[in-house]
Scaffold this active site. Structure first.
Site, mmCIF file in Angstrom:
data_model
loop_
_atom_site.group_PDB
_atom_site.id
_atom_site.type_symbol
_atom_site.label_atom_id
_atom_site.label_comp_id
_atom_site.label_asym_id
_atom_site.label_seq_id
_atom_site.Cartn_x
_atom_site.Cartn_y
_atom_site.Cartn_z
ATOM 1 N N GLU A 1 -6.295 -21.780 -14.661
ATOM 2 C CA GLU A 1 -6.178 -22.954 -13.792
ATOM 3 C C GLU A 1 -6.591 -22.603 -12.358
ATOM 4 O O GLU A 1 -6.241 -21.538 -11.847
ATOM 5 C CB GLU A 1 -4.721 -23.441 -13.792
ATOM 6 C CG GLU A 1 -4.598 -24.903 -13.400
ATOM 7 C CD GLU A 1 -3.158 -25.312 -13.162
ATOM 8 O OE1 GLU A 1 -2.934 -26.128 -12.263
ATOM 9 O OE2 GLU A 1 -2.278 -24.767 -13.870
ATOM 10 N N SER B 1 0.867 -1.188 0.000
ATOM 11 C CA SER B 1 0.000 0.000 0.000
ATOM 12 C C SER B 1 0.895 1.227 0.000
ATOM 13 O O SER B 1 2.121 1.110 -0.033
ATOM 14 C CB SER B 1 -0.922 0.008 1.220
ATOM 15 O OG SER B 1 -0.169 0.031 2.403
ATOM 16 N N LYS C 1 -1.757 -11.496 -0.059
ATOM 17 C CA LYS C 1 -3.035 -11.960 -0.620
ATOM 18 C C LYS C 1 -3.018 -12.344 -2.099
ATOM 19 O O LYS C 1 -4.081 -12.553 -2.685
ATOM 20 C CB LYS C 1 -4.088 -10.875 -0.400
ATOM 21 C CG LYS C 1 -3.767 -9.575 -1.109
ATOM 22 C CD LYS C 1 -4.971 -8.681 -1.212
ATOM 23 C CE LYS C 1 -4.717 -7.556 -2.183
ATOM 24 N NZ LYS C 1 -5.813 -6.667 -2.396
ATOM 25 N N SER D 1 -12.164 -15.461 3.686
ATOM 26 C CA SER D 1 -12.533 -15.427 2.271
ATOM 27 C C SER D 1 -13.453 -16.589 1.935
ATOM 28 O O SER D 1 -13.347 -17.679 2.513
ATOM 29 C CB SER D 1 -11.251 -15.531 1.434
ATOM 30 O OG SER D 1 -11.555 -15.805 0.087
ATOM 31 N N ASP E 1 -9.543 -21.946 -11.183
ATOM 32 C CA ASP E 1 -10.734 -21.110 -10.985
ATOM 33 C C ASP E 1 -11.933 -21.946 -10.521
ATOM 34 O O ASP E 1 -12.161 -23.058 -11.013
ATOM 35 C CB ASP E 1 -11.114 -20.392 -12.292
ATOM 36 C CG ASP E 1 -10.717 -18.932 -12.282
ATOM 37 O OD1 ASP E 1 -10.497 -18.386 -11.194
ATOM 38 O OD2 ASP E 1 -10.635 -18.337 -13.381
ATOM 39 N N ALA F 1 -4.116 -7.060 7.700
ATOM 40 C CA ALA F 1 -2.740 -7.148 7.207
ATOM 41 C C ALA F 1 -2.365 -8.590 6.874
ATOM 42 O O ALA F 1 -2.288 -9.437 7.759
ATOM 43 C CB ALA F 1 -1.789 -6.591 8.267
ATOM 44 N N ASN G 1 -6.977 -9.569 -10.469
ATOM 45 C CA ASN G 1 -8.422 -9.602 -10.246
ATOM 46 C C ASN G 1 -9.162 -8.921 -11.397
ATOM 47 O O ASN G 1 -8.616 -8.069 -12.093
ATOM 48 C CB ASN G 1 -8.773 -8.933 -8.916
ATOM 49 C CG ASN G 1 -8.271 -9.732 -7.729
ATOM 50 O OD1 ASN G 1 -7.418 -9.284 -6.988
ATOM 51 N ND2 ASN G 1 -8.766 -10.935 -7.558
ATOM 52 N N LEU G 2 -10.413 -9.297 -11.557
ATOM 53 C CA LEU G 2 -11.182 -8.870 -12.731
ATOM 54 C C LEU G 2 -11.393 -7.355 -12.812
ATOM 55 O O LEU G 2 -11.134 -6.744 -13.847
ATOM 56 C CB LEU G 2 -12.542 -9.582 -12.725
ATOM 57 C CG LEU G 2 -13.465 -9.232 -13.890
ATOM 58 C CD1 LEU G 2 -12.852 -9.660 -15.213
ATOM 59 C CD2 LEU G 2 -14.838 -9.879 -13.703
ATOM 60 N N TYR H 1 -2.179 -19.331 -0.170
ATOM 61 C CA TYR H 1 -2.957 -18.182 0.315
ATOM 62 C C TYR H 1 -4.276 -18.658 0.929
ATOM 63 O O TYR H 1 -4.630 -18.294 2.061
ATOM 64 C CB TYR H 1 -3.226 -17.193 -0.837
ATOM 65 C CG TYR H 1 -4.431 -16.314 -0.584
ATOM 66 C CD1 TYR H 1 -4.346 -15.230 0.270
ATOM 67 C CD2 TYR H 1 -5.675 -16.610 -1.162
ATOM 68 C CE1 TYR H 1 -5.470 -14.452 0.544
ATOM 69 C CE2 TYR H 1 -6.788 -15.843 -0.900
ATOM 70 C CZ TYR H 1 -6.679 -14.765 -0.042
ATOM 71 O OH TYR H 1 -7.787 -14.018 0.224
ATOM 72 N N ASP I 1 6.065 -3.875 10.910
ATOM 73 C CA ASP I 1 5.666 -5.194 10.452
ATOM 74 C C ASP I 1 5.166 -6.005 11.647
ATOM 75 O O ASP I 1 5.887 -6.156 12.636
ATOM 76 C CB ASP I 1 6.894 -5.871 9.807
ATOM 77 C CG ASP I 1 6.527 -7.150 9.084
ATOM 78 O OD1 ASP I 1 5.513 -7.777 9.440
ATOM 79 O OD2 ASP I 1 7.279 -7.513 8.155
ATOM 80 N N LYS J 1 -5.949 -18.766 5.089
ATOM 81 C CA LYS J 1 -7.261 -18.324 5.576
ATOM 82 C C LYS J 1 -7.941 -19.462 6.350
ATOM 83 O O LYS J 1 -8.508 -19.251 7.422
ATOM 84 C CB LYS J 1 -8.155 -17.871 4.411
ATOM 85 C CG LYS J 1 -7.654 -16.622 3.696
ATOM 86 C CD LYS J 1 -7.637 -15.418 4.612
ATOM 87 C CE LYS J 1 -7.075 -14.176 3.980
ATOM 88 N NZ LYS J 1 -6.739 -13.121 4.940
#
Ligand code: UD1
Length: 342
Positions: free
Chosen positions: A297, A37, A86, A125, A299, A83, A200-201, A150, A59, A154
């Site tokens: 791959e 960021s 991702k 997620s 998805d 934080a 991302n889309l 990733y 951190d 989660k």
């Protein structure tokens, strides 16, 4: 007013949540290491809410710094923990980076709050559901084997929270399972800031429309869906930010479901990639250059959430639809062209 720690508070969802916390009367305090960021986001938040939020740059993997922060800030009553690393593709190439960053930060925070009463909202997620067996997917659907490190961070983090809540009674947890966050603040002063080529889309769509990318490739047109493209539950980032405020409020009241709970955060509606493109073209008045290409791959074919539990127990419901999502994402992309950040 209650002080709420927002880790990752200069990131995409974090910055919108800082704004909504302020609007709801809370005092947000940000910790961010700025790894994904930009410090200018603090100026942008200040332009929206009129004050500069308290900001600490370090951190969370640094245990000593986390401990010192917690000791020096006893007024913090709640944490919203964004934080984390991702990027799905990067996590496959560098799994240890993901396990290191996402777990050490979480465990350092939890350890530093041992014995202190703390409300804790975790950024999870819908990736935990994998390809769901039935739709819309509810919170009680089975968690499927993660498709990436990733996703695994989660899933395991949710288990860590549940087990921690079972062992100690000072932590009050809510995990929010986000569907696909898109869009930007109505002011167009904050939004998603992807580093490099977006995966991302939505950022890929807006960058193509503004001329930064030549064309969008729709990943797969031969799926078993009405138009052949994948279906997702896109959720406006401002609605998502408000879900965090609702989660903090529920924890303050004392969640009747106990020390650990999970909620879907989506709209409950699925849109295909081709429908999302059409909605973007309508909202922006731009014709998008796109081709339908091969599948990506890993998805998921289709996923959208059952949001009954969120609306009944969290007292939250998405208010903004696909048109607002697309229009705000486009307004933000145009703002960035005139006012580059980073
Ligand atoms: C992805 C991650 C998911 C993560 C989420 C975070 C994968 C496989 N999944 O979800 O684990 O939690 O991001 O936001 O990476 N699409 C295109 N062309 C593009 C980009 C995307 O057609 O250039 C399609 C995808 O095939 C998908 C949809 O758009 O059908 C949404 O894709 P994306 O924004 O990457 O999100 P997810 O795949 O749902």
């Amino acid at each position: 007013m209650s002080k709420i720690l927002v880790t990752g508070g200069t990131g995409y969802i974090g910055s919108h949540t800082v704004v909504e916390l302020h609007n709801a009367g809370y005092t947000p305090v940000i910790i961010d290491n700025l790894s994904n960021s930009n410090i200018q986001i603090l100026d942008q938040i200040e332009k929206i809410i009129g004050i500069r939020p308290e900001f600490h740059q370090f951190d969370l993997c640094n245990e000593a710094k986390v401990k010192a922060f917690v000791q020096e800030n006893p007024a913090i009553s709640g944490i919203i923990h964004f934080a984390a690393s991702k990027a799905v593709g990067e996590s496959v190439e560098k799994p240890l980076k993901y396990y290191h960053n996402n777990f050490f930060s979480l465990i350092n925070l939890l350890n530093a709050y041992q014995g202190k009463n703390i409300n804790f909202v975790f950024s999870s997620s819908c990736t935990v559901y994998g390809e769901p067996d039935s739709l819309p997917v509810t919170e009680s659907a089975p968690v499927k084997k993660a498709a990436s490190p990733y996703g695994n961070t989660k899933q395991i983090a949710e288990e860590i929270l549940e087990e921690t809540a079972g062992a100690y009674n000072n932590y009050n947890f809510i995990a929010l399972r986000y569907f696909n966050p898109v869009g930007a603040h109505a002011s167009a002063l904050i939004g998603e800031l992807p580093i490099g080529v977006p995966q991302n889309l939505l950022p890929f769509i807006t960058q193509t429309a503004i001329g930064k990318r030549e064309k969008l490739t729709v990943f797969g047109g031969d799926y078993d869906t009405p138009d052949g493209s994948c279906i997702r539950d896109y959720i406006h980032v401002v609605d998502l930010a408000k879900a965090h405020v609702a989660a903090i409020r529920l924890l303050e009241k004392g969640n009747p479901n106990g020390g650990y709970d999970v909620f879907n955060v989506g709209t409950g509606n699925g849109y295909s990639v081709l429908e999302a493109i059409a909605a973007f073209e309508k909202a922006s008045g731009q014709k998008l250059n796109y081709v339908v290409g091969p599948r990506r791959e890993g998805d998921i074919i289709q996923v959208w959430g059952d949001v009954t539990k969120s609306s009944e127990q969290l007292g939250w419901r998405a208010e903004l639809g696909i048109d607002e999502m697309m229009a705000s994402a486009w307004a933000w992309e145009k703002y960035l062209k005139e006012n580059p950040i980073g």
